[in-house]
Each structure stands twice: as C-alpha cells, then as structure tokens.
Design a protein around this motif. Structure first.
Motif, short mmCIF file in Angstrom:
data_model
loop_
_atom_site.label_atom_id
_atom_site.label_comp_id
_atom_site.label_asym_id
_atom_site.label_seq_id
_atom_site.Cartn_x
_atom_site.Cartn_y
_atom_site.Cartn_z
N VAL A 72 37.94 44.48 37.16
CA VAL A 72 37.64 43.98 35.82
C VAL A 72 37.44 45.15 34.85
CG1 VAL A 72 35.92 42.76 34.43
CG2 VAL A 72 36.71 41.75 36.58
N THR A 75 40.77 46.59 34.00
CA THR A 75 41.49 45.67 33.12
C THR A 75 41.01 45.80 31.69
OG1 THR A 75 41.81 44.11 34.94
CG2 THR A 75 42.04 43.25 32.71
N CYS A 371 42.98 39.14 35.99
CA CYS A 371 43.12 40.59 35.79
C CYS A 371 44.57 41.02 35.89
CB CYS A 371 42.28 41.35 36.82
SG CYS A 371 40.51 41.34 36.54
#
Length: 592
Positions: A72, A75, A371
């Motif tokens: 995350v 991303t 993601c």
C-alpha cells in the motif's frame, strides 16, 4: 467528419436500420477504426479511478507488519502521495518495526512480518522510492536478508524447509527489491544475479512461458501471470549483469547504467564467513551466465506473452497479470506488445471492473488487487526507469504551434513549460457550457474537470443537467460525444439506455466502445451481455481498413440487438407500449 449524418443519429434507437451503417461508410474515415481501436480512456477518467482506489485503500487505517502494508505504501508513493503524509508515515512506522525485532539472544535484528521474502522485496522498493540516503542502513540490512534466503538453486521461496524448486512469484519480488537496492547504490553481489538467472533458465518451459512452482507437477504448467513475472525478472537480471551489453563493474541504476557512488564509496554486503569464500575479494565478479543465454530467454518469454496476450481472462490473478505486463513493457521499452496496445487495453478493462467503493475484486485479496490495478494505471515501472509514454489526450494537438491558444491570455498559466488554461471551477453547469461551445480550445481541461466532478461529486447535480448532456451526444466532435455518453451512464437512470444503445452505431468507434461500456455500468452487467469490449482487439494485424469497418459494424449490429432486448425486459412501465414498436410487431400484410 461532416455533420450531415446528424439526421441519421437523431432517429431513435428503435428506428435505425441496418442499411444506415453502410451508408455511413462513404463518409467515415476508415483510419478511425485502425487508429482508434486501442483508444484509451481519457486521462481524467484514469486519474479519477486512481483517486477512488487510493481512497478505498485508506479506509483501512493500519495494515500492520505485513506485505500489504509495504505494498500500500509503494502504491501511494507511485500515485504521488508525499512520504510526509500521516498515512505513509504510519506505513513507514510499521516497516521500521521489522528492523527492531529481537532474536533469541535479545539482539536487535531485521525480521519481516507477514509474507516473508515478498515483504522484504516490497519494503526495499518503498525505501528506494522515498530516500536511498535516509534509509541506507535499512536497505543494506534487507539486502543481507534476501541474500541469506536465496536458495542454492537461485530462487526464493517461503521460509519452510520443505523440498521445493522455488516460487516464480516470490522470486520476482525478491528480484524487484534487489533491483531497487542497486538503484539506491547498495551492492548486490554478482553471484546473486547469476544464480537467479540460472534458476530461470532451468525452469523456463520449452514454449518460453513459466510456471508457478516448477517443482510441483500440478503447478508447473504455463500461466499468464508467471510468464510476465519470469520474463520480467530476466529483463531485470540482464540489466544488472550486462548493463549496456557489457559485464557490469558496479551497481546498476534503473536505466541500466552503472550507479554513481552516492555515499562516497560502494557499500559491501556483510556476508558471514560461512557464506563468503576466501577467494571472493571483489563481490562484483564476471557473470557465469552468458548474455546470449539471457537474451534468448527474454525473447522466448516475450514471444509467449505476445502470442498468448489475454488481458480479459488470463490464467492467474488478472490484476497481477496487468502489473506484470506494465513492468515487462516498461523494461522492454515497448509502447506496444506486438500489435497489442497493452495500456489502452488494460486501462479500459480496469475502469470497467472497478467497483462502486473504488476497489477491484481480487482472488481472495481485494486490497492487493486494488494496489495492482492502481500501480498499472499509474505506470509505476515506467516512472521508475524514466519511461514516459504520454497518453494521447482527447483533443490532443490543439495547442501545437500556438493553434488553439485561449483568446484571453490572462486566463492561462505555464505548467511544465506548456501553456494551459487555469483550472476550471468544477461547477457542472459551467463545464457543460464549455463542452457546448464548439470554439472551446481547452477541451482536455474541460473533460478532466468534468470527469472528476461527476466521479467525486454529487450524482444529483448530474441528474439535474441530464437534458443538456443529452444534447451533446449529437455534437460534431466525437470526443464531446464520447464524454456525453460516459456521463449519461453515470446518471443511474435506465431511461438513458436508449441513447446509449443508439450510440453503439456512432460513426466513431471510440464512442461505440464508450457506449457499450456505459451500458455495462448502467445495467451492472460487467460482462457486456457476452459482447467483447472492442470489436477489433483480437483481429489479425493484416486486415484491411475495409475489413475492419465491416467487423466493427457487425459488432455494432449485434450489440444493438442484445442491448435492445435487455432494455425491453427492464424498461419503465410507461414505455412498455410504445406505439411504434406495437405496429412493427404486427404481422406484415402480404398484399401490396
């Protein structure tokens, strides 16, 4: 094109005859079907999808010490979020916790939380993306960890001691992490890359593809996801062992060039005496795997990927496959993979598959699928290695050579050396007025703001302006018609379906595809009633323009028939007894 077809387009969807399409051929530019077949969604729509995806990921406040926490973080970094944001700072806190673990002796050690080697690889990507200098020690420690967990055969696997022959997916993320470390200036010994190359060569299938677990018969067959993973890994390995086609002499940067000494000297990895042969004085040694062998593997893998290209239904996780495609294309410096416009295909598909909450459905892991989708849309690898494939914007070229400059120069600003209109207000009424103006010279900005306003704003505002949007589906500009079709699909009003059905036969193929996708959105039938999204996506490259027109028209006829049938089954009661339809359903008289 000339607007003398406007009368044809004004006929209701129920009155359009098949012969109309053939009459259009004479005035349609045949190049439309070859040039626009892979037209990607407007950049504003892609950006809006990314924003919604990021918002979904942030609904979960803390991913803990897991691979998802690092994924995350990576991303968000690739979508432009500042490392100083509270959310990313919390992600970093979780990563740093892995560097403060205690072993049985009470010593501070690095131990990744969940997902083991996968986590270590992605954490390296995060550190390199934020600040190689600031996190130099953590990068070096994580590199040591991955070197220690590389199997004798050259692959990476789970921490179990069970007999295996590696995992193509985990190996991919270890390689991506080590590649990030080299870009950060931290040395990875030649033998690590050498062994990884040897393992890939030994496990690559004869047809050029790769399997998931080569040592397990049930999981050793070719998969789309593993083909892009294994082939992409070989592209990275080639860069690290043979930058510029020559054996390397130093760590290698993202663009395949030797890195500069960021810290005044090249840091050596702290190998244990057990791992460090006496004769290994220099960790950068001559590769033992020939460049020709690596290049041959890359070619076979890339050929399999191109020949088996399937962004709609690949074997394995679809979004994982798309991220692998993005990485492979960036590494190969390929705007297209063979005849396939991979980004246009993937972007259209992902925008269609995005759920209402901003997520993407995954095989058991929605967060990971989201993601992967965002990273693809953001072209993360391309940014990493400085590839800049600028999308062709809707209405592109208006400002070329000064043509199309706004009349009021007080309303412009400079951005990245280009003239742009100042940001529009976001008022839907004003934006529609801009689209209604044939002389609008800044169509890109108008569309970008309109898509963002509709996607992130109050749906009721759009419904109030529905009649104005309806008028735009007959605009001269196909880009304006396409935007109008997109907007109508977001009204959630089934009465808009006939207008979208009619647009399935628009002279412009991009509008037709947008109409089909809009009907999928409006009906919640994401499979499109069995009709392919793009009628020309998988056709042979050697088809003539005339043959492409015929195929596109056949697709439009069949799509119209199917969607018309669907609408008849769901349309509101007050439209059930349309007199025109009743008359046309009566038996025809045989007398003249």
């Amino acid at each position: 094109m000339d607007h003398h077809c406007a009368d044809i387009r004004r006929i209701t969807a129920f009155q359009v005859k098949r012969t109309c399409v053939w009459s259009l051929i004479a005035v349609i530019s045949l190049g439309v079907f070859s040039d626009r077949v892979s037209a990607q969604p407007p950049q504003a729509e892609i950006d809006a999808a990314i924003k919604r995806g990021v918002a979904f990921l942030k609904k979960r406040e803390n991913y803990g010490r897991s691979g998802m926490n690092a994924f995350v973080a990576y991303t968000l970094l690739k979508t432009g979020e500042s490392p100083d944001s509270p959310y990313l700072q919390n992600c970093l806190k979780n990563i740093m916790a892995d560097h403060s673990q205690k072993n049985d002796k009470g010593e501070t050690v690095y131990q990744p939380g969940g997902d083991y080697n996968y986590t270590a690889g992605v954490q390296l990507m995060v550190f390199e993306a934020i600040s190689p200098e600031k996190y130099h020690d953590e990068i070096r420690t994580t590199v040591n960890f991955l070197i220690s967990t590389q199997q004798p055969g050259g692959s990476w696997y789970y921490p179990q001691n069970e007999a295996n022959n590696g995992d193509t997916s985990i190996t991919q993320y270890a390689i991506l992490g080590l590649w990030a470390a080299e870009r950060a200036g931290v040395l990875v010994p030649t033998r690590v890359w050498d062994n990884a190359a040897r393992w890939h060569l030994s496990t690559q299938l004869q047809n050029g593809a790769f399997g998931y677990h080569p040592g397990a018969q049930s999981e050793s067959g070719p998969k789309h996801t593993m083909a892009v993973a294994g082939t992409g890994s070989m592209y990275v390995i080639a860069r690290q062992l043979y930058p510029d086609g020559q054996p390397r002499t130093a760590p290698v940067s993202g663009d395949g060039k030797p890195t500069k000494k960021k810290f005044g000297f090249l840091e050596k990895v702290n190998l244990t005496e057990k791992d460090k042969p006496d004769e290994e004085k220099n960790l950068i040694t001559k590769p033992t795997i020939a460049l020709s062998a690596i290049q041959g593997s890359k070619t076979r893998g890339a050929n399999w990927v191109v020949n088996n290209y399937n962004y709609r239904n690949p074997t394995g996780w679809p979004n994982y496959y798309l991220y692998g495609i993005e990485r492979l294309a960036a590494l190969a410096d390929a705007k297209k993979l063979g005849p396939h416009d991979w980004y246009a295909d993937g972007a259209r598909h992902l925008l269609m598959m995005q759920l209402e909450d901003g997520s993407w459905k995954g095989s058991g892991n929605i967060d990971a699928a989201t993601c992967l989708a965002i990273i693809f849309l953001a072209k993360a690898t391309g940014k990493t290695i400085n590839r800049h494939y600028e999308p062709e914007p809707v209405g592109s070229g208006l400002l070329a050579g000064g043509r199309g400059l706004p009349k009021n120069l007080s309303e412009v600003q400079m951005r990245n050396g280009k003239v742009e209109n100042k940001k529009l207000s976001g008022d839907l009424s004003e934006l529609l007025a801009q689209l209604e103006d044939p002389a609008n010279a800044d169509l890109d900005s108008t569309q970008e703001t309109l898509v963002e306003t509709i996607t992130l704003g109050n749906r009721e505002d759009l419904i109030k302006q529905k009649d104005r949007v309806l008028k735009l589906i007959d605009a001269r500009s196909p880009d304006v018609r396409r935007t109008a079709v997109w907007a109508l699909a977001r009204t959630n009003d089934f009465r808009m379906a006939p207008y979208l059905i009619r647009a399935l036969k628009d002279p412009d193929l991009g509008v037709r595809i947008e109409a089909r996708n809009g009907l999928c959105t409006l009906s919640r039938k994401i499979r499109g009633l069995g009709m392919p999204e793009d009628p020309l996506a998988d056709v042979p490259a050697d088809l003539t323009k005339e043959e492409r027109v015929i195929l596109a028209d056949q697709w439009a006829d069949e799509a119209t028939r199917r969607w018309h049938k669907w609408y008849n089954s769901v349309k509101p009661f007050d439209e059930k007894f349309n007199l025109y339809e009743v008359l046309n359903q009566l038996p025809k008289s045989k007398s003249k």
